[in-house]
Design a protein around this motif. Structure first.
Motif, mmCIF file in Angstrom:
data_model
loop_
_atom_site.group_PDB
_atom_site.id
_atom_site.type_symbol
_atom_site.label_atom_id
_atom_site.label_comp_id
_atom_site.label_asym_id
_atom_site.label_seq_id
_atom_site.Cartn_x
_atom_site.Cartn_y
_atom_site.Cartn_z
ATOM 1 N N ALA A 86 0.615 -1.074 0.094
ATOM 2 C CA ALA A 86 -0.094 0.109 -0.042
ATOM 3 C C ALA A 86 0.955 1.091 0.051
ATOM 4 O O ALA A 86 2.136 1.447 0.357
ATOM 5 N N TRP A 87 0.213 2.344 -0.679
ATOM 6 C CA TRP A 87 1.266 3.572 -0.539
ATOM 7 C C TRP A 87 -0.250 4.544 -0.261
ATOM 8 O O TRP A 87 -1.230 4.550 -0.857
ATOM 9 N N GLY A 88 0.122 5.606 0.563
ATOM 10 C CA GLY A 88 -0.762 6.765 0.818
ATOM 11 C C GLY A 88 -0.237 7.745 1.575
ATOM 12 O O GLY A 88 0.933 7.939 1.852
ATOM 13 N N ALA A 89 -0.917 8.907 1.549
ATOM 14 C CA ALA A 89 -0.497 10.097 2.074
ATOM 15 C C ALA A 89 -1.579 10.807 3.234
ATOM 16 O O ALA A 89 -2.646 10.433 3.175
ATOM 17 N N SER A 90 -0.950 11.493 4.047
ATOM 18 C CA SER A 90 -1.748 12.248 5.031
ATOM 19 C C SER A 90 -1.097 13.386 5.639
ATOM 20 O O SER A 90 0.108 13.479 5.197
ATOM 21 N N GLY A 91 -1.537 13.987 6.577
ATOM 22 C CA GLY A 91 -0.789 15.222 6.976
ATOM 23 C C GLY A 91 -1.131 15.432 8.681
ATOM 24 O O GLY A 91 -1.974 14.950 9.091
ATOM 25 N N VAL A 92 -0.558 16.534 8.892
ATOM 26 C CA VAL A 92 -0.932 17.086 10.337
ATOM 27 C C VAL A 92 -0.928 18.646 10.178
ATOM 28 O O VAL A 92 -0.148 19.311 9.497
ATOM 29 N N ALA A 93 -1.946 19.435 10.409
ATOM 30 C CA ALA A 93 -2.066 20.741 10.286
ATOM 31 C C ALA A 93 -1.331 21.641 11.093
ATOM 32 O O ALA A 93 -1.020 21.108 12.428
ATOM 33 N N PRO A 94 -0.881 22.736 10.848
ATOM 34 C CA PRO A 94 -0.138 23.601 11.662
ATOM 35 C C PRO A 94 -0.747 23.980 13.087
ATOM 36 O O PRO A 94 -2.258 23.689 13.169
ATOM 37 N N GLY A 95 -0.151 24.479 13.894
ATOM 38 C CA GLY A 95 -0.966 25.028 15.198
ATOM 39 C C GLY A 95 -1.954 26.079 14.722
ATOM 40 O O GLY A 95 -2.146 26.656 13.716
ATOM 41 N N THR A 96 -3.124 26.155 15.607
ATOM 42 C CA THR A 96 -4.351 26.894 15.468
ATOM 43 C C THR A 96 -4.049 28.148 14.758
ATOM 44 O O THR A 96 -4.707 28.634 13.957
ATOM 45 N N ASN A 97 -3.157 28.938 15.552
ATOM 46 C CA ASN A 97 -2.759 30.325 15.118
ATOM 47 C C ASN A 97 -1.555 30.514 14.444
ATOM 48 O O ASN A 97 -1.139 31.623 14.247
ATOM 49 N N ASP A 98 -0.717 29.394 14.101
ATOM 50 C CA ASP A 98 0.669 29.609 13.669
ATOM 51 C C ASP A 98 0.474 30.471 12.049
ATOM 52 O O ASP A 98 1.489 31.301 11.814
ATOM 53 N N ALA A 99 -0.585 30.559 11.319
ATOM 54 C CA ALA A 99 -0.620 31.193 10.113
ATOM 55 C C ALA A 99 -1.061 32.584 10.127
ATOM 56 O O ALA A 99 -1.161 33.564 9.323
ATOM 57 N N VAL A 100 -1.542 32.966 11.313
ATOM 58 C CA VAL A 100 -2.213 34.236 11.668
ATOM 59 C C VAL A 100 -1.377 35.341 12.281
ATOM 60 O O VAL A 100 -0.549 34.966 13.307
ATOM 61 N N LEU A 101 -1.184 36.560 11.624
ATOM 62 C CA LEU A 101 -0.619 37.618 12.152
ATOM 63 C C LEU A 101 -1.469 38.176 13.277
ATOM 64 O O LEU A 101 -2.726 38.648 12.950
ATOM 65 N N PHE A 102 -1.137 38.277 14.609
ATOM 66 C CA PHE A 102 -2.083 38.870 15.439
ATOM 67 C C PHE A 102 -1.064 39.555 16.526
ATOM 68 O O PHE A 102 0.161 39.404 16.593
ATOM 69 N N PHE A 103 -1.893 40.384 17.315
ATOM 70 C CA PHE A 103 -0.961 41.233 18.453
ATOM 71 C C PHE A 103 -1.537 40.942 19.911
ATOM 72 O O PHE A 103 -2.738 40.378 20.022
ATOM 73 N N THR A 104 -0.580 41.440 20.845
ATOM 74 C CA THR A 104 -1.220 41.153 22.021
ATOM 75 C C THR A 104 -0.920 42.572 22.742
ATOM 76 O O THR A 104 0.047 43.237 22.600
ATOM 77 N N GLY A 105 -1.991 43.094 23.549
ATOM 78 C CA GLY A 105 -1.662 44.217 24.334
ATOM 79 C C GLY A 105 -0.869 44.194 25.676
ATOM 80 O O GLY A 105 -1.026 43.181 26.286
ATOM 81 N N VAL A 106 -0.353 45.282 25.663
ATOM 82 C CA VAL A 106 0.789 45.430 26.786
ATOM 83 C C VAL A 106 0.588 46.597 27.584
ATOM 84 O O VAL A 106 0.036 47.681 26.800
ATOM 85 N N PRO A 107 0.654 46.761 28.931
ATOM 86 C CA PRO A 107 0.782 48.082 29.652
ATOM 87 C C PRO A 107 2.314 48.766 29.556
ATOM 88 O O PRO A 107 3.073 48.171 29.486
ATOM 89 N N PHE A 108 2.147 50.146 29.379
ATOM 90 C CA PHE A 108 3.490 50.867 29.510
ATOM 91 C C PHE A 108 3.164 52.069 30.099
ATOM 92 O O PHE A 108 2.021 52.516 29.927
ATOM 93 N N ALA A 109 4.336 52.512 30.592
ATOM 94 C CA ALA A 109 4.321 54.013 31.488
ATOM 95 C C ALA A 109 4.526 55.133 30.446
ATOM 96 O O ALA A 109 5.473 55.284 29.657
#
Length: 1012
Positions: free
Chosen positions: A660-683
């Protein structure tokens, strides 16, 4: 979803093409009984009409009935794992009952037994891949395994169960045919009664919202061990992408398919059991050493070697072994359960309930319990978690219902509920751990604390760490058979869990570390997980001619995995407070993740003369974790199975070739493909304002890691079914493997992002022999010998990517095994011949060298079972692992704390002195001497089951009574010099070291089981 309408349209078109035909107006019945060669009824035998979807299982007394059969000639087949299938011809007559009986003979190779595939049940001979089936019900009755992972261990070649240690409730990892991904999970997909369920192997929340296992120093929990082994009917291991292609994305690491127990036609049959056992520590804990000069000052070997002092005496202490100080003790395990099954031809049921409790091997010593009353904070009683800091309690409930709603429609409802609590001790890679305090303690047992290092057990045990889990799993499977050649199957289900992790140190209690005792603190996380499955498929099975059969399958599947986490942390808790709401300083965090997959598949199989089966299939998947620029992915499969020989008796019974021969996969992490930001406090100008930073650079081109695999093998049956041989060679390549690549600062993004750059390879062999050596009325001797090999390689890392170094001494490096050990080596010479190795007599190299695999390359399991008459069954399982090394980081760290023997005792060998000096004291440190061969042989299980005579069973009002006595981890052979060659710190996907963890413990349990 993008691009999926093509695949969906194809699936719908196939379903419409396979339209139903009206039921015959006049039908007949076939009825009969299936027995073994001795005439004893066989339950759960699958009786089917050949080349149709009509099938039924036998009842407890071996009877079956097939109704609404069209008049004419039919071929019936009876098949059961462990027996050779029987085929009989019959003629169905309208309005007449036809009797067809079967007598099955035992067989080591059961090619006609049914196995579960992505498209439904199929005969093993039709499947071109190897599928390992574990008779979980039989194994559970023989050895009463404490967990699912224990049940799998040693029973499936090519499957490694990696234990983190002997702490009650701790995690295991499962690897099927090695590991392929450097960045994503290598855990197999877990399917229970047709739906995907949570199978995370690191489920214990940490100090942040990324679920890192930090709060107990590296120890984690496996969700697979939520399942109750006594509820499981069978476990099938689908190995690799060639077999798992139609399971889609997430299946590249293989699939574990679990089927829970079902009801049977007949009067209610009750099983009641109770189990009690003891756990004990078998570790030889090392002494803490100090070399002393004549004045009682410290004089280590490396100092004595240059003549600066002279060792006059050796001082030793061992708080882990001393009866006056050790909290290590013998602990109990007990379990009580009951189940009942039965039903009519229309409705069958299986109901079960179980409670279990298992204590770890740590408990506060009695003399400490008495003295701690005098030092406890005012107003505090001693809570139970101080007395017993490691415990697992679990209640499991299950209700399965089969209903035949009409002649064409049946429904299976499977419902499971788990309510559990796991209490973990502070241990492992943790300054507050009890074992670190003992292993890095003093050599002076009169130092006022009994030789403990950082903290004493009576301090450490005041830190409470618990995980509470409530888990509900339900699936509904509806099967519609409008006629004998066509069936439709729909599955809907959910696996929901809510998990609460708590670590709490009350003010004025516990270790005085990082102001924890002075202020008190509490960390709490609530995690809710939903895994939802929707699966619709159709199968058409019919003959194109007398010689050619056809099976067509098509389906649509939808999966959703949603998880939300809320964590709170509080410091400076007032006395008596048990909630973060009472804390002076409070912190809160949240995290939400969601992954969705929509897939369609089509599979076509042709059979020629019931000997050659050729299969081709394709699956298309879209997943929410794919990058915005990447469309859906397609996984093809091809395979062939050829029954070269099929006969009865003689030297050869059957020979099957497959590929037999076949192919399958594993998806990236949930947010690995997404550009996102995180809020931080600063003085800014003395005020608090909110800003944002780029948390994740994202990658719009991100796609799944893709694994393709070829496998080929054969099965051979010998000597009238007494002996079976099987062998499989596999070769798997994973491309587009994710690498966390370093980005140029000029991009203005984060330092790293995931890219599909790498390529890896795994290949190896699996095989085995099983059968019956002796079969007589007095003695039956069954055995199996199985084993596997695995070779892995990092083929490419990607242009410009440097070797990925982790865990100090491991690396993913092109041309070498994944996660292999690479370290600077050293040489030494006793120049002056004084028997002491000094610093200047050790030379460490300038560059690292490949030292070996970090995971076993070879594994062999040897199982024997003896049935003595009808009153005794004895079974035992030996397990070998080898071809790899393990970093003995515990002993190296003890030398860094200067308490190991080779740094203090001149009688230690020169080799040991040199590796201690190189590992702990040289300016350019080398761990090479502590990366040791880690092969071992263990007696995993030894079990004795006594079956009471019927007259004795009737004294308890039962029809059957048995007593099973089981021992685990009874015997070990190894060259490894550390605590245990199997223990693993659980800090990563590939990280492999033994570091301050509790080694596996010994079990002796006794279970009484009564059947009514």
């Amino acid at each position: 979803m993008r691009g999926l309408c093509k695949g969906l349209g194809l699936g719908v078109a196939v379903a419409l093409f396979l339209g139903a035909t009206p039921l015959q107006a006049q039908t007949g019945i076939v009825r009969g009984q299936v027995t073994d060669a001795a005439g004893q009824p066989l339950a759960d035998v699958l009786v089917s009409l050949v080349n149709t979807n009509v099938r039924v299982r036998t009842t407890a007394d071996g009877t079956y009935e097939l109704v609404n059969l069209a008049p004419g000639p039919v071929t019936l087949r009876a098949a059961l794992i462990g027996y050779a299938a029987e085929t009989h011809m019959a003629t169905v007559t309208a309005a007449v009952m036809t009797e067809v009986n079967f007598a099955l003979s035992m067989a080591a190779i059961s090619l006609d037994a049914m196995v579960v595939t992505a498209t439904g049940d199929q005969r093993a001979v039709e499947v071109p891949n190897v599928v390992t089936t574990i008779d979980a019900a039989q194994a559970a009755m023989e050895v009463a395994p404490p967990s699912i992972s224990t049940l799998i261990q040693g029973r499936a070649p090519g499957v490694q169960v990696i234990n983190s240690g002997g702490t009650a409730g701790s995690a295991t990892k499962i690897r099927i045919r090695g590991s392929s991904s450097m960045s994503l999970t290598n855990e197999p997909l877990l399917v229970v009664d047709g739906i995907r369920v949570d199978n995370r192997a690191n489920d214990l929340a940490g100090a942040g919202d990324d679920n890192t296992p930090s709060i107990v120093g590296g120890l984690t929990i496996s969700r697979i061990n939520d399942l109750n082994p006594d509820e499981i009917e069978s476990i099938e291991v689908v190995k690799g992408p060639s077999a798992a292609a139609l399971y889609g994305t997430e299946a590249a690491n293989g699939v574990i398919v679990i089927k829970t127990k079902r009801g049977r036609v007949g009067a209610p049959v009750w099983n009641v059991y109770g189990e009690y056992g003891l756990k004990s520590d078998i570790t030889a804990w090392p002494n803490n050493y100090s070399g002393l000069d004549g004045d009682g000052g410290w004089c280590p070997v490396f100092v004595a070697a240059d003549g600066s002092c002279e060792i006059a005496s050796i001082q030793t202490a061992n708080p882990l072994e001393s009866q006056a100080t050790t909290p290590i003790t013998t602990s109990p395990r007990y379990q009580f359960g009951t189940n009942v099954s039965g039903g009519t031809s229309d409705v069958q049921y299986f109901l079960s309930a179980e409670y279990e409790r298992e204590n770890g091997i740590y408990a506060l010593p009695q003399h400490t319990r008495d003295s701690i009353l005098d030092v406890r904070p005012e107003g505090y009683n001693i809570p139970d978690f101080v007395l017993n800091p490691n415990r697992v309690t679990r209640t499991s409930l299950r209700g399965n219902l089969n209903a035949q709603l009409s002649d064409e429609l049946s429904v299976l409802v499977s419902t499971g509920y788990v309510d559990g609590k796991i209490r973990l001790p502070q241990n492992d890679n943790n300054v507050m751990g009890m074992l670190p305090s003992g292993l890095f303690g003093s050599s002076d047992s009169t130092d006022g604390v009994g030789g403990w290092g950082f903290f004493t057990p009576e301090e450490v045990f005041w830190v409470e760490t618990d995980q509470n889990v409530q888990r509900f799993t339900q699936s509904v499977t509806a099967t519609w058979n409008p006629n004998r050649w066509l069936d439709f199957r729909g599955i809907a289900g959910i696996d929901y869990s809510t998990i609460g992790d708590v670590q709490f140190q009350a003010i004025g209690t516990g270790p005085d570390f990082s102001n924890n005792k002075e202020d008190g603190n509490r960390f709490s996380t609530k995690t809710s997980t939903w895994q939802q499955t929707l699966d619709f498929g159709a199968n058409a099975r019919f003959r194109l001619s007398d010689r050619i059969s056809s099976r067509t399958s098509a389906g649509v599947q939808y999966f959703r995995n949603y998880r939300e986490l809320v964590s709170t942390y509080g410091e400076k808790l007032p006395p008596g407070a048990g909630s973060n709401a009472s804390a002076t300083d409070q912190f809160i965090g949240e995290a939400f993740t969601e992954a969705r997959t929509l897939g369609t598949y089509v599979e076509q199989q042709f059979g020629f003369d019931d000997r050659l089966y050729v299969t081709a299939g394709i699956r298309g998947d879209d997943n929410s974790a794919f990058g915005a620029n990447f469309d859906y992915t397609v996984y093809p499969k091809f395979g062939a199975s050829y029954l070269l020989l099929s006969s009865r008796g003689g030297l050869l019974d059957n020979v099957r070739l497959r590929s037999a021969w076949g192919a399958s996969g594993v998806a990236p992490g949930t947010n690995d493909a997404v550009l996102f930001f995180t809020g931080v406090p600063f003085a800014q100008k003395g005020t608090e304002q909110t800003g944002v930073i780029i948390q994740n650079a994202g990658n719009a081109d991100l796609k799944p890691e893709r694994s393709s695999e070829w496998e080929g093998g054969m099965e051979i049956g010998l000597f009238g079914g007494r002996l079976g041989l099987d062998g499989t060679f596999y070769y798997r390549t994973t491309s587009d493997a994710l690498v966390n690549r370093e980005l140029a600062p000029s991009l203005g993004l984060t330092q790293n992002r995931y890219e599909n750059l790498a390529k890896t390879r795994n290949y190896g062999f699996e095989g085995g022999i099983n059968g019956t050596v002796v079969r007589s009325s007095f003695l039956i001797w069954d055995f199996s010998l199985s084993g596997s090999t695995n070779t892995s390689e990092v083929v490419e890392l990607g242009e410009g990517v440097e070797p990925i170094i982790f865990n100090n001494v491991q690396a993913h490096k092109e041309g070498y095994p994944l996660g292999a050990y690479h370290e600077k080596t050293f040489t030494y010479e006793d120049v002056n011949g004084d028997g002491l190795i000094g610093i200047d007599e050790v030379t460490v190299g300038d560059s690292t060298e490949f030292l070996g695999y970090s995971r076993p390359r070879y594994e062999v399991s040897f199982f024997n079972a003896f049935n003595v008459g009808s009153w005794l069954r004895i079974s035992g399982l030996f397990d070998y692992r080898g071809g790899h090394k393990l970093w003995n980081y515990t002993e190296q760290f003890r030398c860094m704390f200067a308490v190991c023997q080779p740094l203090n005792d001149p009688s230690a060998s020169l080799d040991d002195q040199a590796r201690a000096t190189a590992g702990a004291l040289t300016e350019t440190q080398s761990s090479a001497g502590y990366i040791e061969p880690a092969w071992f042989i263990k007696l995993r299980e030894l079990s004795f089951t006594f079956f009471a005579p019927a007259s004795v069973a009737r004294m308890f009002g039962s029809s059957r009574a048995s007593l099973t006595i089981t021992g685990r981890n009874l015997f070990r052979i190894t060259d490894y010099t550390g605590l245990d060659p199997e223990i693993q710190e659980t800090a990563g996907n590939f990280s492999s070291d033994e570091f301050l963890g509790q080694p596996p413990v010994r079990y002796w349990t006794a279970r009484v089981q009564l059947t009514f």
